[in-house]
Enzyme design. Structure first.
Site, PDB file in Angstrom:
ATOM      1  N   ASN A   9      38.023   4.481  39.730  1.00  0.00           N
ATOM      2  CA  ASN A   9      36.547   4.528  40.878  1.00  0.00           C
ATOM      3  C   ASN A   9      36.284   4.042  39.428  1.00  0.00           C
ATOM      4  O   ASN A   9      35.192   4.421  38.862  1.00  0.00           O
ATOM      5  CB  ASN A   9      37.257   6.055  40.878  1.00  0.00           C
ATOM      6  N   TRP A  10      35.068   3.596  40.214  1.00  0.00           N
ATOM      7  CA  TRP A  10      34.382   2.063  39.583  1.00  0.00           C
ATOM      8  C   TRP A  10      33.169   2.657  39.542  1.00  0.00           C
ATOM      9  O   TRP A  10      31.904   2.088  39.210  1.00  0.00           O
ATOM     10  CB  TRP A  10      34.388   0.754  40.667  1.00  0.00           C
ATOM     11  N   LYS A  11      32.569   3.879  40.952  1.00  0.00           N
ATOM     12  CA  LYS A  11      31.234   4.129  40.908  1.00  0.00           C
ATOM     13  C   LYS A  11      30.275   3.106  40.969  1.00  0.00           C
ATOM     14  O   LYS A  11      30.382   2.421  42.152  1.00  0.00           O
ATOM     15  CB  LYS A  11      31.349   5.065  39.526  1.00  0.00           C
ATOM     16  N   GLU A  94      30.109  14.130  41.479  1.00  0.00           N
ATOM     17  CA  GLU A  94      28.966  12.984  41.940  1.00  0.00           C
ATOM     18  C   GLU A  94      28.478  13.466  42.828  1.00  0.00           C
ATOM     19  O   GLU A  94      27.295  13.799  43.226  1.00  0.00           O
ATOM     20  CB  GLU A  94      28.939  12.346  41.013  1.00  0.00           C
ATOM     21  N   GLU A 162      39.286  16.905  39.085  1.00  0.00           N
ATOM     22  CA  GLU A 162      38.857  17.372  38.292  1.00  0.00           C
ATOM     23  C   GLU A 162      37.207  17.949  37.480  1.00  0.00           C
ATOM     24  O   GLU A 162      36.903  18.223  38.538  1.00  0.00           O
ATOM     25  CB  GLU A 162      37.615  15.368  38.443  1.00  0.00           C
ATOM     26  N   GLY A 168      33.634  11.404  32.277  1.00  0.00           N
ATOM     27  CA  GLY A 168      33.064  10.720  31.490  1.00  0.00           C
ATOM     28  C   GLY A 168      32.359  11.483  30.056  1.00  0.00           C
ATOM     29  O   GLY A 168      31.653  10.908  29.857  1.00  0.00           O
ATOM     30  N   SER A 208      37.923  11.644  32.427  1.00  0.00           N
ATOM     31  CA  SER A 208      38.668  11.089  30.316  1.00  0.00           C
ATOM     32  C   SER A 208      39.932  10.566  30.251  1.00  0.00           C
ATOM     33  O   SER A 208      40.294  10.981  29.572  1.00  0.00           O
ATOM     34  CB  SER A 208      38.105  11.827  29.579  1.00  0.00           C
ATOM     35  N   GLY A 230      35.936   5.503  34.070  1.00  0.00           N
ATOM     36  CA  GLY A 230      35.286   3.442  32.876  1.00  0.00           C
ATOM     37  C   GLY A 230      36.669   3.011  32.851  1.00  0.00           C
ATOM     38  O   GLY A 230      36.284   1.894  32.861  1.00  0.00           O
TER      39      GLY A 230
END
Length: 248
Positions: A9-11, A94, A162, A168, A208, A230
């Site tokens: 997931n590149w967000k 998010e 999650e 993160g 993470s 990330g």
């Protein structure tokens, strides 16, 4: 057998300059023993699908529940599918936090996505306060009941656990905590949908995940892969995660 899934997931990260990373991931894992998925920003989705050229799957990060209409700035599931996407992430914490998305909204989006032929990754997870209050399983049960449509199949549904406090932050639950939640999700799916859907639905862990901890996480009961943030932005970071999943 459930085919394992490494999803990135590149967000809100990535422009056209990031396309070489897609090339590198596609070349490294086009014949992987697991499914590999990248969900880039919507602005990149068509170009990512073209660059991947079927070697890896691509997906959106959200969709609207309606097929079309006066919804400025939103994207329908059919629009995602037209870019070459085959998956969509829904109900990410998010989105739930930043946009106030409810379980019902997530359910309606999931229904629309499945009607458009997209596989849906529905995210669930507890906050730190909920974890510390020992409410985790109650929260997960409520999110599953409210967010997952009644019409799912094991092919169309993926669940991603999650824990919000691990996204993160560099923190991860213990392996026992991950196992407890994944086993619980499996049991809830089997109870509601029966053994067919319950046992064929893939359950991912997210929060993470990185090369250093992927192997031990993938060894946990009912962990069928990962939703990676990330660490999916660079092929050099994502490839070891994919490789760890292949070995699991």
């Amino acid at each position: 057998m459930r085919r394992k899934l490494a999803a990135g997931n590149w967000k809100m990260n990535g422009t056209g300059a990031a396309l070489p990373e897609i090339t590198a991931i596609s070349q490294a894992h086009g014949d992987a023993a697991v499914d590999v998925l990248i969900c880039p920003p919507a602005t990149l989705l068509h170009r990512v699908s073209e660059t991947a050229d079927g070697a890896i799957a691509t997906g959106g990060q959200d969709c609207h529940a309606a097929d079309s209409g006066a919804h400025t700035g939103d994207i329908s599931a059919a629009m995602l599918a037209e870019t070459g996407a085959t998956y969509v992430i829904l109900g990410h914490s998010e989105r739930r936090q930043d946009h106030g998305e409810s379980d019902l909204e997530v359910r309606e989006k999931a229904r629309a996505a499945m009607q458009a032929g997209l596989k849906t990754i529905i995210c669930v997870g507890e906050s730190l306060d909920e974890r510390e209050a020992s409410n985790t399983l109650d929260i997960i049960a409520g999110q599953l009941a409210g967010s997952v449509p009644d019409t799912v199949t094991g092919e169309s549904l993926v669940i991603a656990y999650e824990p919000i406090w691990a996204i993160g932050t560099g923190k991860t639950p213990t392996l026992d905590q991950i196992g407890e939640v994944h086993d619980f999700i499996r049991a809830e799916l089997e109870r509601r949908f029966g053994a067919g859907v319950g046992r064929s639905t893939r359950i991912l862990y997210g929060g993470s995940v990185k090369p250093g901890n992927a192997g031990e996480i993938f060894a946990v009961s009912n962990v069928d892969g990962a939703l990676v943030g990330g660490a999916s932005l660079k092929a050099e970071d994502f490839s070891p995660v994919v490789e760890a999943l292949e070995k699991a």
